[in-house]
Scaffold this motif. Structure first.
Motif, PDB file in Angstrom:
ATOM      1  N   ASN A  26       0.821  -1.215   0.000  1.00 52.15           N
ATOM      2  CA  ASN A  26       0.000   0.000   0.000  1.00 52.15           C
ATOM      3  C   ASN A  26       0.858   1.270   0.000  1.00 52.15           C
ATOM      4  OD1 ASN A  26      -2.462   1.353  -0.085  1.00 52.15           O
ATOM      5  ND2 ASN A  26      -2.537   1.564   2.144  1.00 52.15           N
ATOM      6  N   LEU A  27       1.854   1.302  -0.865  1.00 53.17           N
ATOM      7  CA  LEU A  27       2.762   2.433  -0.949  1.00 53.17           C
ATOM      8  C   LEU A  27       2.399   3.332  -2.129  1.00 53.17           C
ATOM      9  CD1 LEU A  27       6.125   0.504  -0.427  1.00 53.17           C
ATOM     10  CD2 LEU A  27       4.831   1.792   1.283  1.00 53.17           C
ATOM     11  N   THR A  28       2.724   4.604  -2.024  1.00 51.06           N
ATOM     12  CA  THR A  28       2.584   5.523  -3.146  1.00 51.06           C
ATOM     13  C   THR A  28       3.857   5.419  -3.970  1.00 51.06           C
ATOM     14  OG1 THR A  28       1.198   7.002  -1.844  1.00 51.06           O
ATOM     15  CG2 THR A  28       2.243   7.937  -3.799  1.00 51.06           C
ATOM     16  N   HIS A  29       3.716   5.031  -5.239  1.00 50.76           N
ATOM     17  CA  HIS A  29       4.856   4.840  -6.132  1.00 50.76           C
ATOM     18  C   HIS A  29       5.203   6.164  -6.793  1.00 50.76           C
ATOM     19  CE1 HIS A  29       6.369   3.046 -10.174  1.00 50.76           C
ATOM     20  NE2 HIS A  29       7.380   3.287  -9.362  1.00 50.76           N
ATOM     21  N   LEU A  30       6.406   6.626  -6.563  1.00 45.57           N
ATOM     22  CA  LEU A  30       6.885   7.857  -7.185  1.00 45.57           C
ATOM     23  C   LEU A  30       8.051   7.521  -8.106  1.00 45.57           C
ATOM     24  CD1 LEU A  30       6.814  10.319  -4.148  1.00 45.57           C
ATOM     25  CD2 LEU A  30       5.087   9.988  -5.923  1.00 45.57           C
ATOM     26  N   SER A  31       7.772   7.486  -9.386  1.00 50.49           N
ATOM     27  CA  SER A  31       8.790   7.194 -10.393  1.00 50.49           C
ATOM     28  C   SER A  31       9.177   8.488 -11.092  1.00 50.49           C
ATOM     29  CB  SER A  31       8.243   6.196 -11.417  1.00 50.49           C
ATOM     30  OG  SER A  31       9.053   6.189 -12.570  1.00 50.49           O
ATOM     31  N   THR A  32      10.428   8.870 -10.947  1.00 52.89           N
ATOM     32  CA  THR A  32      10.863  10.096 -11.615  1.00 52.89           C
ATOM     33  C   THR A  32      10.695   9.956 -13.124  1.00 52.89           C
ATOM     34  OG1 THR A  32      13.143   9.322 -11.512  1.00 52.89           O
ATOM     35  CG2 THR A  32      12.450  10.903  -9.837  1.00 52.89           C
ATOM     36  N   GLY A  33      10.980   8.773 -13.655  1.00 53.50           N
ATOM     37  CA  GLY A  33      10.823   8.567 -15.098  1.00 53.50           C
ATOM     38  C   GLY A  33       9.393   8.798 -15.546  1.00 53.50           C
ATOM     39  N   ASP A  34       8.428   8.222 -14.812  1.00 52.47           N
ATOM     40  CA  ASP A  34       7.014   8.407 -15.172  1.00 52.47           C
ATOM     41  C   ASP A  34       6.614   9.870 -15.052  1.00 52.47           C
ATOM     42  OD1 ASP A  34       6.823   5.689 -15.581  1.00 52.47           O
ATOM     43  OD2 ASP A  34       5.730   5.290 -13.707  1.00 52.47           O
ATOM     44  N   ILE A  35       7.071  10.526 -13.997  1.00 56.38           N
ATOM     45  CA  ILE A  35       6.721  11.931 -13.787  1.00 56.38           C
ATOM     46  C   ILE A  35       7.325  12.796 -14.892  1.00 56.38           C
ATOM     47  CG2 ILE A  35       6.973  13.900 -12.224  1.00 56.38           C
ATOM     48  CD1 ILE A  35       6.948  11.713  -9.915  1.00 56.38           C
ATOM     49  N   PHE A  36       8.580  12.515 -15.252  1.00 53.95           N
ATOM     50  CA  PHE A  36       9.205  13.265 -16.344  1.00 53.95           C
ATOM     51  C   PHE A  36       8.469  13.016 -17.659  1.00 53.95           C
ATOM     52  CE2 PHE A  36      13.501  13.200 -14.026  1.00 53.95           C
ATOM     53  CZ  PHE A  36      13.290  14.461 -13.504  1.00 53.95           C
ATOM     54  N   ARG A  37       8.151  11.742 -17.953  1.00 53.07           N
ATOM     55  CA  ARG A  37       7.464  11.435 -19.213  1.00 53.07           C
ATOM     56  C   ARG A  37       6.099  12.124 -19.285  1.00 53.07           C
ATOM     57  NH1 ARG A  37      10.616   6.876 -18.599  1.00 53.07           N
ATOM     58  NH2 ARG A  37       9.147   5.779 -17.251  1.00 53.07           N
ATOM     59  N   PHE A  38       5.359  12.137 -18.179  1.00 56.14           N
ATOM     60  CA  PHE A  38       4.067  12.821 -18.148  1.00 56.14           C
ATOM     61  C   PHE A  38       4.250  14.300 -18.475  1.00 56.14           C
ATOM     62  CE2 PHE A  38       1.064  15.536 -15.895  1.00 56.14           C
ATOM     63  CZ  PHE A  38      -0.140  15.067 -16.374  1.00 56.14           C
ATOM     64  N   ASN A  39       5.240  14.920 -17.829  1.00 50.05           N
ATOM     65  CA  ASN A  39       5.484  16.338 -18.058  1.00 50.05           C
ATOM     66  C   ASN A  39       5.972  16.615 -19.476  1.00 50.05           C
ATOM     67  OD1 ASN A  39       5.147  18.147 -15.515  1.00 50.05           O
ATOM     68  ND2 ASN A  39       5.970  16.225 -14.756  1.00 50.05           N
ATOM     69  N   MET A  40       6.790  15.718 -20.028  1.00 51.50           N
ATOM     70  CA  MET A  40       7.267  15.910 -21.399  1.00 51.50           C
ATOM     71  C   MET A  40       6.118  15.749 -22.395  1.00 51.50           C
ATOM     72  SD  MET A  40      11.128  14.311 -21.469  1.00 51.50           S
ATOM     73  CE  MET A  40      10.632  12.659 -21.022  1.00 51.50           C
ATOM     74  N   LYS A  41       5.285  14.733 -22.175  1.00 44.77           N
ATOM     75  CA  LYS A  41       4.155  14.491 -23.074  1.00 44.77           C
ATOM     76  C   LYS A  41       3.204  15.683 -23.092  1.00 44.77           C
ATOM     77  CE  LYS A  41       0.308  11.313 -23.848  1.00 44.77           C
ATOM     78  NZ  LYS A  41      -0.435  10.176 -23.326  1.00 44.77           N
ATOM     79  N   ASN A  42       3.047  16.304 -21.936  1.00 42.58           N
ATOM     80  CA  ASN A  42       2.137  17.434 -21.816  1.00 42.58           C
ATOM     81  C   ASN A  42       2.820  18.792 -22.005  1.00 42.58           C
ATOM     82  OD1 ASN A  42      -0.557  16.189 -21.126  1.00 42.58           O
ATOM     83  ND2 ASN A  42       0.798  15.147 -19.684  1.00 42.58           N
ATOM     84  N   ASN A  43       4.086  18.755 -22.404  1.00 45.91           N
ATOM     85  CA  ASN A  43       4.860  19.972 -22.690  1.00 45.91           C
ATOM     86  C   ASN A  43       4.795  21.017 -21.581  1.00 45.91           C
ATOM     87  OD1 ASN A  43       5.991  19.280 -25.240  1.00 45.91           O
ATOM     88  ND2 ASN A  43       3.953  19.516 -26.128  1.00 45.91           N
ATOM     89  N   THR A  44       4.878  20.540 -20.334  1.00 46.02           N
ATOM     90  CA  THR A  44       4.951  21.479 -19.226  1.00 46.02           C
ATOM     91  C   THR A  44       6.353  22.094 -19.216  1.00 46.02           C
ATOM     92  OG1 THR A  44       5.800  19.874 -17.629  1.00 46.02           O
ATOM     93  CG2 THR A  44       3.376  20.010 -17.878  1.00 46.02           C
ATOM     94  N   PRO A  45       6.541  23.228 -18.538  1.00 53.27           N
ATOM     95  CA  PRO A  45       7.897  23.801 -18.470  1.00 53.27           C
ATOM     96  C   PRO A  45       8.911  22.796 -17.928  1.00 53.27           C
ATOM     97  CG  PRO A  45       6.291  25.410 -17.736  1.00 53.27           C
ATOM     98  CD  PRO A  45       5.542  24.106 -17.930  1.00 53.27           C
ATOM     99  N   LEU A  46       8.535  22.042 -16.894  1.00 59.54           N
ATOM    100  CA  LEU A  46       9.427  21.017 -16.352  1.00 59.54           C
ATOM    101  C   LEU A  46       9.735  19.963 -17.413  1.00 59.54           C
ATOM    102  CD1 LEU A  46      10.873  19.464 -14.050  1.00 59.54           C
ATOM    103  CD2 LEU A  46       8.665  18.425 -13.537  1.00 59.54           C
TER     104      LEU A  46
END
Length: 190
Positions: A26-46
């Motif tokens: 029951n842990l919250t999974h924080l994947s930097t790769g997934d977070i980066f890919r989400f931000n890249m796909k959505n063209n956020t400044p990050l």
């Protein structure tokens, strides 16, 4: 609260194993790769900034990564714990994570490294690249550059966490179920 850092070279199986571990504990999974890919796909400044580094096979700068992870932890105040996948990758990030968690009355419970031979991992990534569409998994030179970055910047984390008696190495070769069992054995004996 359990806070686990799961690390290993690209292709070692962190993402696959994280899916099982987050459900089981029951842990919250924080994947930097997934977070980066989400931000890249959505063209956020990050995402735009991170993409420049990732496309070269380089690690994203600590300050960018640290701020992003702190935001993600803050978004999950009711979590039973966190599974950090791909973070920290440098000593500066590890120190920043320790300080950030301490400010919340928490700490890292354990770091677990999935270990596997480079040649096996290169083959895994090239195969993954055929179906994932990820450019960084389709170029052997970029893959090897990522391993060089890992060896130079991430491998020193082993000593950092060994000094805290929080480092565990797990064989990352075998079936998914075998590797999950090895990881579970470590977590359940903490």
């Amino acid at each position: 609260m359990i806070n686990i850092v799961l690390f290993g070279k690209p292709g070692a199986g962190k993402g696959t194993q994280a899916e099982f571990l987050k459900e089981k504990y029951n842990l919250t999974h924080l994947s930097t790769g997934d977070i980066f890919r989400f931000n890249m796909k959505n063209n956020t400044p990050l995402g735009i900034e991170a993409k420049q580094y990732i496309d070269r096979g380089d690690l994203v700068p600590d300050s960018l990564t640290i701020n992003m992870l702190q935001d993600e932890v803050d978004k999950n105040p009711e979590s039973a714990g966190f599974l950090f996948d791909g973070f920290p990758r440098t000593l500066a990030q590890a120190d920043a994570l320790d300080q950030f968690l301490a400010s919340k009355g928490q700490s890292i419970t354990a770091t677990i490294a999935l270990e596997a031979d480079d040649e096996i991992l290169v083959k895994r990534l090239l195969e993954r690249g055929k179906t994932s569409g990820r450019a960084d998994d389709q170029d052997e030179e970029k893959i090897r550059n990522r391993y060089q970055e890992y060896n130079e910047k991430t491998a020193p984390l082993m000593d950092y966490y060994k000094q805290q008696n929080k480092f565990y190495a797990v064989d990352g070769i075998g079936t998914i179920a075998e590797i999950t069992a090895r990881l579970s054995n470590v977590i359940e004996n903490l």
